[in-house]
Design a protein around this motif. Structure first.
Motif, PDB file in Angstrom:
ATOM      1  N   THR A   1       1.199  -0.983  -0.108  1.00  0.00           N
ATOM      2  CA  THR A   1       0.488  -0.458  -0.362  1.00  0.00           C
ATOM      3  C   THR A   1       1.184   1.221   0.272  1.00  0.00           C
ATOM      4  OG1 THR A   1      -1.894  -1.130   1.473  1.00  0.00           O
ATOM      5  CG2 THR A   1      -1.973   0.790   0.922  1.00  0.00           C
ATOM      6  N   ALA A   2       0.209   1.837  -1.092  1.00  0.00           N
ATOM      7  CA  ALA A   2       1.147   3.688  -0.768  1.00  0.00           C
ATOM      8  C   ALA A   2       0.002   4.766  -0.549  1.00  0.00           C
ATOM      9  CB  ALA A   2       1.781   4.002  -2.352  1.00  0.00           C
ATOM     10  N   VAL A   3       0.333   5.612  -0.289  1.00  0.00           N
ATOM     11  CA  VAL A   3      -0.587   6.762   0.130  1.00  0.00           C
ATOM     12  C   VAL A   3       0.472   8.097  -0.589  1.00  0.00           C
ATOM     13  CG1 VAL A   3      -1.667   6.080   2.423  1.00  0.00           C
ATOM     14  CG2 VAL A   3       0.963   7.747   2.358  1.00  0.00           C
ATOM     15  N   SER A   4      -0.904   9.092  -1.201  1.00  0.00           N
ATOM     16  CA  SER A   4      -0.174   9.686  -2.543  1.00  0.00           C
ATOM     17  C   SER A   4      -1.294  11.278  -2.059  1.00  0.00           C
ATOM     18  CB  SER A   4      -0.423   9.766  -4.131  1.00  0.00           C
ATOM     19  OG  SER A   4      -2.036   8.899  -3.399  1.00  0.00           O
ATOM     20  N   GLY A   5      -1.121  12.697  -1.853  1.00  0.00           N
ATOM     21  CA  GLY A   5      -1.911  13.607  -1.896  1.00  0.00           C
ATOM     22  C   GLY A   5      -1.111  14.925  -1.738  1.00  0.00           C
ATOM     23  N   CYS A   6      -2.296  15.819  -2.439  1.00  0.00           N
ATOM     24  CA  CYS A   6      -1.517  17.146  -3.168  1.00  0.00           C
ATOM     25  C   CYS A   6      -1.749  17.949  -1.658  1.00  0.00           C
ATOM     26  CB  CYS A   6      -2.507  17.457  -4.290  1.00  0.00           C
ATOM     27  SG  CYS A   6      -1.691  16.599  -5.800  1.00  0.00           S
ATOM     28  N   SER A   7      -0.496  19.188  -1.653  1.00  0.00           N
ATOM     29  CA  SER A   7      -1.370  19.726  -0.457  1.00  0.00           C
ATOM     30  C   SER A   7      -1.679  19.496   0.568  1.00  0.00           C
ATOM     31  CB  SER A   7      -2.741  20.886  -1.245  1.00  0.00           C
ATOM     32  OG  SER A   7      -3.038  22.534  -0.765  1.00  0.00           O
ATOM     33  N   ALA A   8      -3.072  20.147   1.221  1.00  0.00           N
ATOM     34  CA  ALA A   8      -4.025  19.619   2.430  1.00  0.00           C
ATOM     35  C   ALA A   8      -3.804  17.667   2.242  1.00  0.00           C
ATOM     36  CB  ALA A   8      -5.026  19.243   3.433  1.00  0.00           C
ATOM     37  N   GLY A   9      -3.836  17.450   0.766  1.00  0.00           N
ATOM     38  CA  GLY A   9      -4.011  15.808   0.795  1.00  0.00           C
ATOM     39  C   GLY A   9      -2.530  15.769   1.209  1.00  0.00           C
ATOM     40  N   GLY A  10      -1.539  15.957   0.802  1.00  0.00           N
ATOM     41  CA  GLY A  10      -0.044  15.226   1.351  1.00  0.00           C
ATOM     42  C   GLY A  10      -0.169  15.396   2.809  1.00  0.00           C
ATOM     43  N   LEU A  11      -0.656  16.917   3.376  1.00  0.00           N
ATOM     44  CA  LEU A  11      -0.603  16.649   4.918  1.00  0.00           C
ATOM     45  C   LEU A  11      -0.658  14.794   5.957  1.00  0.00           C
ATOM     46  CD1 LEU A  11      -0.257  17.139   8.167  1.00  0.00           C
ATOM     47  CD2 LEU A  11      -2.051  18.808   7.312  1.00  0.00           C
ATOM     48  N   CYS A  12      -1.770  14.927   4.455  1.00  0.00           N
ATOM     49  CA  CYS A  12      -3.055  13.162   5.286  1.00  0.00           C
ATOM     50  C   CYS A  12      -1.189  11.942   4.875  1.00  0.00           C
ATOM     51  CB  CYS A  12      -4.064  13.173   4.652  1.00  0.00           C
ATOM     52  SG  CYS A  12      -5.242  14.498   4.865  1.00  0.00           S
ATOM     53  N   ALA A  13      -1.397  12.330   3.817  1.00  0.00           N
ATOM     54  CA  ALA A  13      -0.087  11.678   3.062  1.00  0.00           C
ATOM     55  C   ALA A  13       0.338  11.377   4.947  1.00  0.00           C
ATOM     56  CB  ALA A  13       0.391  11.218   2.209  1.00  0.00           C
ATOM     57  N   TYR A  14       1.705  12.766   5.299  1.00  0.00           N
ATOM     58  CA  TYR A  14       2.336  12.870   5.909  1.00  0.00           C
ATOM     59  C   TYR A  14       1.496  11.704   6.856  1.00  0.00           C
ATOM     60  CZ  TYR A  14       4.914  15.963   3.451  1.00  0.00           C
ATOM     61  OH  TYR A  14       6.125  16.787   2.769  1.00  0.00           O
ATOM     62  N   LEU A  15       0.160  11.931   8.068  1.00  0.00           N
ATOM     63  CA  LEU A  15      -0.187  11.895   9.355  1.00  0.00           C
ATOM     64  C   LEU A  15      -0.067  10.043   8.826  1.00  0.00           C
ATOM     65  CD1 LEU A  15      -3.089  14.242   9.632  1.00  0.00           C
ATOM     66  CD2 LEU A  15      -0.820  13.877  10.663  1.00  0.00           C
ATOM     67  N   ALA A  16      -0.989   9.481   7.349  1.00  0.00           N
ATOM     68  CA  ALA A  16      -1.185   7.533   7.691  1.00  0.00           C
ATOM     69  C   ALA A  16       0.453   7.622   7.860  1.00  0.00           C
ATOM     70  CB  ALA A  16      -1.391   7.569   5.929  1.00  0.00           C
ATOM     71  N   ALA A  17       1.843   7.789   7.001  1.00  0.00           N
ATOM     72  CA  ALA A  17       2.873   7.125   7.505  1.00  0.00           C
ATOM     73  C   ALA A  17       3.360   7.256   8.675  1.00  0.00           C
ATOM     74  CB  ALA A  17       3.864   8.071   6.806  1.00  0.00           C
ATOM     75  N   MET A  18       2.446   8.662   9.343  1.00  0.00           N
ATOM     76  CA  MET A  18       2.974   8.621  10.936  1.00  0.00           C
ATOM     77  C   MET A  18       1.992   7.494  11.881  1.00  0.00           C
ATOM     78  SD  MET A  18       3.099  12.293  11.212  1.00  0.00           S
ATOM     79  CE  MET A  18       2.875  12.566  13.335  1.00  0.00           C
ATOM     80  N   HIS A  19       0.846   7.147  11.441  1.00  0.00           N
ATOM     81  CA  HIS A  19       0.031   6.298  12.355  1.00  0.00           C
ATOM     82  C   HIS A  19      -1.232   5.539  12.157  1.00  0.00           C
ATOM     83  CE1 HIS A  19       0.455  10.071  14.912  1.00  0.00           C
ATOM     84  NE2 HIS A  19      -0.070  10.721  14.003  1.00  0.00           N
ATOM     85  N   ALA A  20      -1.190   4.954  10.361  1.00  0.00           N
ATOM     86  CA  ALA A  20      -1.319   4.138   9.828  1.00  0.00           C
ATOM     87  C   ALA A  20      -1.304   2.987  10.325  1.00  0.00           C
ATOM     88  CB  ALA A  20      -1.334   4.001   8.718  1.00  0.00           C
ATOM     89  N   HIS A  21      -1.361   1.692  10.276  1.00  0.00           N
ATOM     90  CA  HIS A  21      -1.424   0.692  10.407  1.00  0.00           C
ATOM     91  C   HIS A  21      -2.551  -0.226   9.139  1.00  0.00           C
ATOM     92  CE1 HIS A  21       1.163   0.775  13.883  1.00  0.00           C
ATOM     93  NE2 HIS A  21       0.119   1.455  14.375  1.00  0.00           N
ATOM     94  N   PRO A  22      -1.739  -1.243   8.380  1.00  0.00           N
ATOM     95  CA  PRO A  22      -0.528  -2.029   8.696  1.00  0.00           C
ATOM     96  C   PRO A  22       0.324  -0.189   7.516  1.00  0.00           C
ATOM     97  CG  PRO A  22      -1.349  -2.884   6.837  1.00  0.00           C
ATOM     98  CD  PRO A  22      -2.460  -2.385   7.688  1.00  0.00           C
ATOM     99  N   LYS A  23       1.282   0.205   7.897  1.00  0.00           N
ATOM    100  CA  LYS A  23       2.097   1.656   7.575  1.00  0.00           C
ATOM    101  C   LYS A  23       2.015   0.985   6.319  1.00  0.00           C
ATOM    102  CE  LYS A  23       5.381   3.087  10.003  1.00  0.00           C
ATOM    103  NZ  LYS A  23       4.870   4.510  10.287  1.00  0.00           N
ATOM    104  N   PRO A  24       1.918   2.338   5.509  1.00  0.00           N
ATOM    105  CA  PRO A  24       2.165   2.132   3.832  1.00  0.00           C
ATOM    106  C   PRO A  24       3.781   2.030   3.584  1.00  0.00           C
ATOM    107  CG  PRO A  24       1.790   4.355   4.898  1.00  0.00           C
ATOM    108  CD  PRO A  24       2.054   3.434   6.250  1.00  0.00           C
ATOM    109  N   LYS A  25       3.994   1.474   1.930  1.00  0.00           N
ATOM    110  CA  LYS A  25       5.475   1.345   1.610  1.00  0.00           C
ATOM    111  C   LYS A  25       6.149   2.156   0.768  1.00  0.00           C
ATOM    112  CE  LYS A  25       4.897  -2.889   3.486  1.00  0.00           C
ATOM    113  NZ  LYS A  25       5.764  -3.361   4.765  1.00  0.00           N
ATOM    114  N   ALA A  26       5.063   2.874   0.396  1.00  0.00           N
ATOM    115  CA  ALA A  26       5.874   4.477  -0.020  1.00  0.00           C
ATOM    116  C   ALA A  26       4.825   5.506   0.103  1.00  0.00           C
ATOM    117  CB  ALA A  26       5.732   4.524  -1.397  1.00  0.00           C
ATOM    118  N   VAL A  27       5.087   6.391  -0.080  1.00  0.00           N
ATOM    119  CA  VAL A  27       4.534   8.514   0.233  1.00  0.00           C
ATOM    120  C   VAL A  27       4.831   8.759  -1.325  1.00  0.00           C
ATOM    121  CG1 VAL A  27       4.649  10.397   1.658  1.00  0.00           C
ATOM    122  CG2 VAL A  27       4.571   8.233   3.114  1.00  0.00           C
ATOM    123  N   VAL A  28       3.720   9.529  -1.618  1.00  0.00           N
ATOM    124  CA  VAL A  28       3.335  10.629  -2.789  1.00  0.00           C
ATOM    125  C   VAL A  28       3.623  11.917  -2.039  1.00  0.00           C
ATOM    126  CG1 VAL A  28       3.505  11.926  -5.453  1.00  0.00           C
ATOM    127  CG2 VAL A  28       4.194   8.902  -4.414  1.00  0.00           C
TER     128      VAL A  28
END
Length: 368
Positions: free
Chosen positions: A125-152
């Motif tokens: 699983t990877a996460v992506s987002g632009c602008s505020a969506g990018g902030l959500c992608a960072y939050l996923a990297a910090m708090h989501a389980h299972p942890k994403p394998k990549a962030v855009v």
């Protein structure tokens, strides 16, 4: 456009929260043999922009990314999350966690009835987002389980939230040449009246027609809230929910007390001590460590909405933590660079930004 499959991933106060799932044609993208047995698909979870105050699964939709991800044989998902106000960043973190739980534990069973030949690879699983969506992608990297394998994260908020852009009240035009707003026109969305609003995760974009006094001006007031809070210098109050005393004012006063401090370089480490501990998990800049997945960053050098220094700061933190990181600076580009009319001409050619993003995702999801 590939037709979306819509699912409810959670219910809050009797309101369903939705995700839209886009799937490749496994017989076309993955070969005819794939139709004979379930095919495990990596998945990219995308979060929409809008300052966390407006949007839905179709808002500022990155068609360029969805098309490339699906063509690569991956699934693409666009999800709602609760909007501020009256919700806060804490509610958004809860939504992100619940989204990942749904994808990991429930999505595949719901797919069986309509797509028995497809299953989502929850470990890819990877996460992506632009602008505020990018902030959500960072939050996923910090708090989501299972942890994403990549962030855009494209022109993402969250790399440095303690800057004048968030904390300093504005008395002159500051964002893309657009006029200052009259706060009285948005009183329902200002504290404390904003606490009376019904929580929502769905607020579509809307614009005034040609016969309006200002044709094309946003007709949905939520579209202007992010700009208003930045103008007032109190965005972090709404993000954290800390209004009394105002977190923004507390931080601003600490900066003003430091003589000779350059306004473009607020002392983030000293300000961190003034943020209540329970709110620090909302600040990606204070949570980067060696557990983060690889991250692809891109930012326009002339972005007046989310300063490029946010991605520069995040890039530095990731490098210090030893995280694989790609950082592309798009010279001369403003905010929402991938939504300009000629974006495919600018960034979609072979070897361009769009292909770089997709190849980054392929490299990190197929190597799992």
């Amino acid at each position: 456009m590939t037709k979306a499959l819509s699912f409810t991933y959670k219910v809050v106060d009797k309101a369903a929260m939705q995700l839209d799932l886009y799937l490749p044609d496994v017989t076309t993208e993955l070969g005819t043999d794939a139709a004979s047995s379930p095919t495990l698909l990596p998945i990219v979870l995308n979060f929409h922009g809008g300052g966390l105050t407006v949007g839905n699964t179709r808002s500022w939709f990155p068609t360029w990314l969805k098309d490339r991800v699906v063509a690569a044989g991956f699934a693409f998902l666009s999800a709602e999350y609760r909007l501020i106000p009256p919700s806060t960043g804490h509610d958004i973190i809860e939504d992100i966690r619940d989204l990942f739980t749904f994808v990991a534990k429930s999505l595949n069973s719901q797919l069986l009835s309509t797509h028995p030949n497809i299953q989502i690879d929850v470990n890819s699983t990877a996460v992506s987002g632009c602008s505020a969506g990018g902030l959500c992608a960072y939050l996923a990297a910090m708090h989501a389980h299972p942890k994403p394998k990549a962030v855009v994260a494209l022109y993402a908020m969250g790399g440095q939230l303690l800057t004048p852009q968030y904390l300093q009240p504005k008395s002159a035009v500051f964002l893309r040449g657009r006029e200052l707003l009259d706060p009285e026109a948005y009183s329902d969305y200002l504290y404390p009246r904003c606490l009376e609003l019904e929580p929502t995760s769905r607020s579509a974009l809307a614009y005034h027609g040609a016969d309006a006094p200002i044709p094309g001006f946003p007709a949905n007031p939520r579209m202007l809230l992010n700009r208003l809070y930045l103008q007032l210098g109190n965005y972090l109050d709404y993000y954290t929910g800390v209004h009394e005393p105002s977190l923004s004012q507390t931080l601003r006063q600490a900066v003003e007390a430091v003589e000779g401090e350059a306004q473009s370089d607020y002392p983030a480490d000293r300000l961190k001590a003034l943020i209540p501990a329970q709110h620090l998990p909302l600040f990606p800049q204070f949570s980067v460590d060696s557990s983060w997945p690889p991250v692809f960053l891109a930012h326009g050098s002339r972005d007046s909405a989310v300063w490029m220094k946010e991605s520069e700061s995040m890039h530095g933190l990731l490098c210090e933590a030893g995280i694989t990181t790609v950082f592309r600076i798009i010279d001369g580009a403003e905010h929402s660079l991938d939504y300009v009319a000629n974006a495919e001409d600018l960034y979609g050619k072979p070897g361009g930004l769009f292909d770089d993003v997709c190849q980054f995702l392929v490299n990190h999801l197929r190597s799992v």
